[in-house]
Write a protein that holds these residues in place. Structure first.
Motif: not given
Lengths: 477, 477
Positions: B253-258, B273-276, B278-283
């Motif tokens: 599903i395409q979604s605005n994530l944040g 939080a940014r690192r978490m 990014d590390d999970a692949g949600f840049k």
């Protein structure tokens, strides 16, 4: 005449959440408390105001076709939810403190109970109204206190943050102690005393100050409050005013005589002007001042011996400029499912900012002399007994306990709406001012003072205290 | 729907004076200038805003029967004057700067010409609107400047000083650079972007944060901006958000994530939080923060390396809390009798506060590169030539002179009403934001900066300078 509907004056997230509640759990009910944590200007109390406007807002809540069209275009909301909004019928219970009451941090000033989808929608406007009016009433109380019985007039409309800030700010200022306002609309709407005579433009529009004053006398012979600082207060303004006053006397005309000074060294100018008026036999002529006044300036000039009968207070009152925000919040404290009340909590880094869970009641404790000895938070339905143990709710005073014995418990709140129906009659604004003064007189003097006031004691019951402690532990795991 | 008439929103003295003008000199005409003397927050410029609401107010001016009944009861006004009000027809000329324009102290932002009895009545509301909206637009410019291209969202309705402060404050904030507002009413009225997703109450109303996020995902799969600080940002909120994001990814599903963080140490929490994320692949997942922000906090956290995509700014913007008043004034600068314009002045203890007499024009001076090199005040009708001598109007810079040669003169004001008829078309709010940014780009960088900005040069002509000097001498005798 312009029509106005404030129903859409809410944060978008109220609607996205309401739509979510509607889709997810349309039957679920919630309890929200409205309260603040910090008193502006490091003061000892807040004067609660705004309930009349809250009532008006709730009575008029409805989504117009144009609102619904707009919401539909956003493509966020389900058709069923939009249909629900179209036929929206307010069905909540609302309890509130009465206007003019001195209140303290963490006290639930308003509690709303109803379907989550409804109670959520009210957040923005309830906070907007109460935060604004209570802020201004609280500031007015400070200013009127240092004026020590002299009249304080609200003169700030031109510097208020919009038309509502002027209109309802003037009302709040009167609740906080002002004798009237320059704002004619507020005076008309709320039965306040409208005040004012002339500005510099009147004087400037004539070829001389004397001519301007004489023209005024001709039109308003019975009300000659003359503005004397257009050119030079002592060498022109007061001298020309005295000419007018003398003529009126000679002509045997009864008139309210006075001068207003709007610039310069208030202490020096009012002392000199007073002497000039007295020496000329006009001891009854009043002196009004009106330049950038607040509680500090008023206290200072009175200590310096300024001779002033009344104050016109503008921007610093109508914006509460020294601390222009009352940070009230509106928090979910419980939900209700299948008749069962489930207390809710929001944690925070500090214990102070963690919410107080549960559906609660609020009382003021009075001794035999009618003096207030603290406030009390209980869970709804708790039976209070003479030997009930009360615990100070201030995290810095947890050692402080008290028995209820010898104290009288008076509810601080009234029910305002029952299942969406208004069941409360608001007093007139001037009546609210009177009861406010009476309530202030029951408080310990040390919490009335403006600098370093004592912290008024707010207690809670063992049951409420333990509920919160246990919930903090549960959610901190 | 509630009807609303702001005609009586004026200070009583406007009416007592207007009644006086009506009785004394019904034919006399006057010129009033609206201007301010001091820039809030010791800034380098003010963003002018509010003209749209001024136009609306003037278009709707009328005294209702209920207003007239009220005024009659006050027993201050002559029957003829009340009859004049009953048939009141606005017939003034109005010139104004366009909204979004950066402006400077003592510049006549609005000039109104007409019968004294009419121009006097407008004072309170013109000031109220312009003081408020320009204040907020100016504050928003400061905040957006330090956000350096990141989105700044207006989130302050609940802490605004009344409903108008929320509604028109949001509009002004967008003029000053904000990307949108949480206030749905403002978004609807002014074509702004409405913003927001969820509050803590959404999360609290479920039995766990994870359950709350999953319910959200079900309803709004394409818009998952999750509030992560209800219990613990890093140990609960972000982890639960990541669960949702992973599921959405798995489901394709395409979604605005944040995520949004509303409390705690912004720098630390956003970096972690940014690192978490990014590390999970949600840049692409964005981070929004929204806790007691203003230009100082935003500048600090960005300097500390906080990882933030957008800011939600509340009470400190919507009340301009660091300096919550723009002290605009509305002063008589000339009268007109039998066709002759008679300049008028009001003296003061300081030269700065003395008014600038006469019916004036206002220009911005541009060099060949399109950069603004100062503004110019002239008397109306003055012919400007290449060798015209310009004098710096700042009393501390009287030595500074300049020739007009090589500079292009562009009028800063437009006519808005001609003999009471609207002759100006307001741009859309978002268009005002764009032209405002373009106008800011022509100013010297040194007057844009927030701390210790350079004072922008405002000049006047020899004729205007000499008129003022001569009038000061005449009235100081």
């Amino acid at each position: 005449m312009k029509s106005r509907n404030l129903t859409l004056l809410l944060d978008l997230y109220e609607l996205t959440m309401a739509n979510g509640f509607f889709e997810e759990a349309p039957q679920k009910r919630g309890y929200f408390d409205l309260y603040f944590r910090k008193i502006p200007d490091k003061g000892g109390l807040v004067i609660y105001a705004g309930l009349a406007q809250v009532i008006q807002y709730l009575n008029e809540l409805h989504f117009s076709e144009s609102d619904l069209d707009y919401l539909k275009k956003l493509e966020i909301f389900s058709p069923n939810f939009l249909e629900y909004l179209r036929t929206f019928k307010f069905e909540c219970d609302v309890w509130s403190v009465e206007e003019g009451t001195p209140v303290f941090p963490n006290e639930p000033l308003i509690t709303v109970r109803g379907p989550l989808v409804q109670v959520q929608l009210l957040e923005t406007m309830l906070l907007n109204i109460v935060n604004h009016e209570s802020l201004i009433a609280t500031k007015a109380r400070r200013i009127c206190m240092v004026a020590r019985g002299r009249s304080v007039m609200e003169f700030g409309s031109r510097r208020a943050q919009g038309a509502d800030a002027a209109t309802y700010g003037a009302r709040a200022a009167v609740i906080g102690g002002c004798s009237g306002t320059a704002n004619v609309l507020s005076a008309k709407l709320f039965g306040l005393k409208p005040l004012g005579t002339m500005a510099h433009s009147w004087i400037q529009s004539f070829s001389s100050e004397k001519e301007a004053f004489m023209a005024w006398k001709k039109i308003y012979p019975h009300n000659c409050l003359l503005l004397v600082d257009t050119y030079d207060v002592l060498h022109s303004g007061v001298l020309n005013a005295l000419e007018v006053f003398k003529q009126l006397k000679e002509e045997g005309i009864q008139s309210n005589l006075g001068i207003r000074i709007d610039s310069g060294d208030i202490t020096y100018l009012t002392k000199q002007a007073r002497r000039m008026l007295d020496d000329a036999g006009f001891k009854d002529a009043t002196i009004t001042v009106s330049n950038a006044l607040d509680e500090d300036v008023i206290q200072n000039v009175l200590e310096e011996g300024a001779s002033i009968d009344s104050f016109g207070v503008g921007e610093k009152l109508i914006t509460a400029s020294s601390d222009p925000v009352l940070s009230g919040v509106y928090k979910l404290v419980a939900t209700q499912e299948n008749g069962e009340i489930i207390p809710k909590i929001k944690l925070s880094n500090t214990v102070e900012k963690t919410t107080i869970p549960g559906f609660k009641n609020l009382y003021r404790l009075y001794d035999d002399d009618g003096q207030a000895r603290g406030d009390l938070l209980t869970l709804d339905g708790e039976k209070m007994r003479h030997n009930s143990q009360l615990f100070n709710a201030d995290p810095n005073k947890t050692y402080q306990k008290k028995k209820l014995r010898g104290l009288q418990l008076k509810p601080l709140r009234v029910q305002v709406f029952a299942k969406g129906k208004l069941v409360y009659q608001e007093p007139e604004t001037m009546e609210i001012q009177r009861t406010s003064q009476a309530k202030l007189a029951t408080l310990p003097a040390a919490c009335l003072r403006l600098k370093n006031p004592d912290i008024y004691d707010v207690y809670w019951t063992r049951q409420l205290k333990e509920l919160r402690t246990q919930m903090i532990e549960q959610y901190s795991e």
